[in-house]
Enzyme design. Structure first.
Site, PDB file in Angstrom:
ATOM      1  N   SER A   1       0.819  -1.202   0.000  1.00  0.00           N
ATOM      2  CA  SER A   1       0.000   0.000   0.000  1.00  0.00           C
ATOM      3  C   SER A   1       0.857   1.258   0.000  1.00  0.00           C
ATOM      4  O   SER A   1       1.963   1.276   0.543  1.00  0.00           O
ATOM      5  CB  SER A   1      -0.918  -0.040   1.218  1.00  0.00           C
ATOM      6  OG  SER A   1      -0.998   1.217   1.812  1.00  0.00           O
ATOM      7  N   LYS A   2       0.321   2.293  -0.619  1.00  0.00           N
ATOM      8  CA  LYS A   2       1.028   3.570  -0.663  1.00  0.00           C
ATOM      9  C   LYS A   2       1.334   4.068   0.734  1.00  0.00           C
ATOM     10  O   LYS A   2       2.326   4.713   0.969  1.00  0.00           O
ATOM     11  CB  LYS A   2       0.165   4.632  -1.350  1.00  0.00           C
ATOM     12  CG  LYS A   2       0.047   4.400  -2.821  1.00  0.00           C
ATOM     13  CD  LYS A   2      -0.799   5.455  -3.483  1.00  0.00           C
ATOM     14  CE  LYS A   2      -1.246   4.855  -4.777  1.00  0.00           C
ATOM     15  NZ  LYS A   2      -2.103   5.529  -5.601  1.00  0.00           N
ATOM     16  N   ARG A   3       0.444   3.725   1.646  1.00  0.00           N
ATOM     17  CA  ARG A   3       0.617   4.229   3.004  1.00  0.00           C
ATOM     18  C   ARG A   3       1.877   3.674   3.661  1.00  0.00           C
ATOM     19  O   ARG A   3       2.413   4.271   4.568  1.00  0.00           O
ATOM     20  CB  ARG A   3      -0.609   3.901   3.858  1.00  0.00           C
ATOM     21  CG  ARG A   3      -1.734   4.898   3.677  1.00  0.00           C
ATOM     22  CD  ARG A   3      -2.917   4.468   4.508  1.00  0.00           C
ATOM     23  NE  ARG A   3      -3.347   3.144   4.094  1.00  0.00           N
ATOM     24  CZ  ARG A   3      -4.343   2.914   3.239  1.00  0.00           C
ATOM     25  NH1 ARG A   3      -5.001   3.916   2.744  1.00  0.00           N
ATOM     26  NH2 ARG A   3      -4.674   1.692   2.907  1.00  0.00           N
TER      27      ARG A   3
END
Ligand code: GLU
Length: 481
Positions: free
Chosen positions: A252-254
């Protein structure tokens, strides 16, 4: 028929590895078959638009050699290739559907929708649009539209029967129409939704193969109802599974390291990244692991794609990157390493020697500053036990002698060259009946203050330069008492 594929990123920021893989596969399918690869920018969701993101997409793809045959910047026969610039093309198609009863004008306000949703949910139900406006007679709806009332256009999904499509990887996907929502095709601001635009664009751009993430798997049956309503031929669909961090979590980008540019910033080579990403969901059917873009184009086949979720393995990527680093010429290595040399404060040192000692050990360029930290600062507290080494037959006693001799001889060296340092130290060893290792071990410990270093005593002496090398040797001698 010419194979035509497209990469359709939304300009929302950085290039997620999963997105890059989608674009790469679309490119490879087209190019392997001698077809065309299109770039389309899907910017209809203005709330997610990030300034500069489109240029960023261009730069990343170009950087990797994934060149498009038609696209916003170069045009093509079916442009424009930026959805917001196609805005006026969508409404006539939506109106055609309205006339055919496959779509309708909807005038429900946000407040009305919220109220009805709350009622349904309070009663324990799941909200989907209740076809409130589906029965407004066409003439009446048209009058309201012309009178300037705010509206959206919704797809009129049948209330019974099945909607389906065939995916190359997932097979036959069918859903009960009763489960489908009457999705919005044209928004109140006149922009199409992604759901509508992707169908119109893929058709009008003559796309033959749609490659995208499996988050669209559930919506594709609805899109196919639209194709049917228009009587259009459907593209081949290939939905790719997500790239996973582990068995349970998506990359995930997070997590901060799911973007192409994060890896480049850490010092991975783009060729290695491309190679690694290509293998996340595709395999050549043999043992080969190393591919350039040209080789991928040659080897790629849809049959080699897999729908099982690919796990992103940073260790494997690191290994692969190290293999690519080793294949560089010393000059190429230096060019890639330069920013890291600067960061580490060693950019003034001998590049040839640096490349020689670092290239075989560099997995990721970003590791260089840690590998060479001793070149810019000596840990003055290093334990003197380091001078003792069985294999080199050294202890404190021997090391004192070696350092005394080395300091004197090196101090007298007229030119501080690798050859000069080499000859000086090795002839000293010979004269004193010592093994080379007995001579070099204490010298290297005094100069580095640590046991494991890239490079040997002579190379480190060259890198440090005369003054610093001698200063460290004297300091080491003092510490031995
Ligand atoms: N704009 C969509 C995305 O970025 C593309 C989906 C598609 O390829 O149809 O996810």
């Amino acid at each position: 028929m010419e194979v035509r594929t497209r990469f359709a990123p939304s300009p929302t920021g950085f290039m997620h590895i999963g997105n890059l893989r989608t674009g790469l596969y679309a490119y490879l399918i087209a190019k392997h078959n001698g077809g065309s690869f299109l770039l389309r920018i899907e910017d209809t969701d203005r709330s997610r638009y990030v300034e500069g993101a489109t240029e960023f997409v261009y730069r990343t793809l170009k950087d990797l050699g994934i060149n498009w045959d038609e696209g916003p910047d170069i045009g093509g026969s079916y442009g424009p290739y930026i959805q917001s610039e196609r805005k006026d093309m969508y409404l006539p198609y939506a109106e055609e559907l309205v006339k055919a009863g496959k779509a309708y004008y909807c005038f429900c306000t946000k407040e009305e929708l919220e109220k009805r949703r709350a009622d349904v949910e309070a009663a324990g139900g799941t909200w989907k649009y209740d076809k409130h406006c589906a029965d407004i007679p066409y003439e009446e709806a048209k009058r309201r539209v012309e009178a300037g009332e705010s509206y959206v256009i919704r797809q009129n999904v049948p209330t019974e029967g099945e909607a389906s499509f065939d995916d190359v990887l997932y097979g036959h996907i069918a859903v009960d129409c009763s489960e489908l929502d009457d999705m919005i095709l044209i928004k109140a601001d006149g922009m199409p939704t992604y759901n509508f635009a992707n169908v119109i664009d893929d058709h009008t751009m003559h796309i033959t193969h749609v490659i995208r993430g499996n988050e669209y798997l559930a919506s594709t049956p609805k899109y196919n109802l639209l194709y049917d309503a228009f009587g259009w031929e459907k593209p081949v669909y290939i939905h790719m599974s997500q790239i996973m961090r582990d068995l349970h979590r998506k990359l995930s980008k997070r997590d901060g390291d799911a973007n192409y540019e994060d890896f480049i910033a850490k010092g991975f080579l783009k060729e290695a990244l491309l190679n690694y990403v290509a293998l996340l969901g595709w395999n050549p059917g043999d043992e080969r692991e190393f591919f350039t873009l040209e080789e991928l184009t040659e080897a790629f086949s849809i049959e080699g794609l897999s729908k099982s979720p690919a796990i992103f393995d940073p260790q494997k990527l690191t290994w692969m990157n190290a293999e690519y680093v080793r294949k560089l010429t010393p000059e190429q290595f230096t060019a890639h390493a330069m920013p890291w040399y600067e960061l580490a404060g060693i950019a003034h040192m001998d590049k040839e020697v640096l490349a020689r000692i670092l290239q075989p050990r560099t997995e990721i360029f970003g590791n260089i500053p840690d590998m060479v930290d001793f070149l810019t600062k000596l840990d003055g507290e290093y334990p003197t036990e380091l001078f003792t080494n069985k294999k080199s037959k050294t202890d404190a006693e021997v090391s004192r002698k070696v350092l005394d001799m080395a300091i004197e001889a090196l101090d007298g060296l007229s030119e501080w060259t690798e050859q000069g340092i080499h000859d000086t130290l090795l002839s000293l060893a010979e004269k004193n009946g010592m093994k080379n290792g007995t001579m070099l071990w204490p010298v290297r410990i005094a100069m580095a203050g640590k046991q494991v270093t890239p490079g040997g005593a002579i190379e480190i002496a060259v890198l440090l330069g005369r003054d610093e090398a001698l200063r460290r040797l004297r300091f080491g001698r003092e510490r031995l008492g």
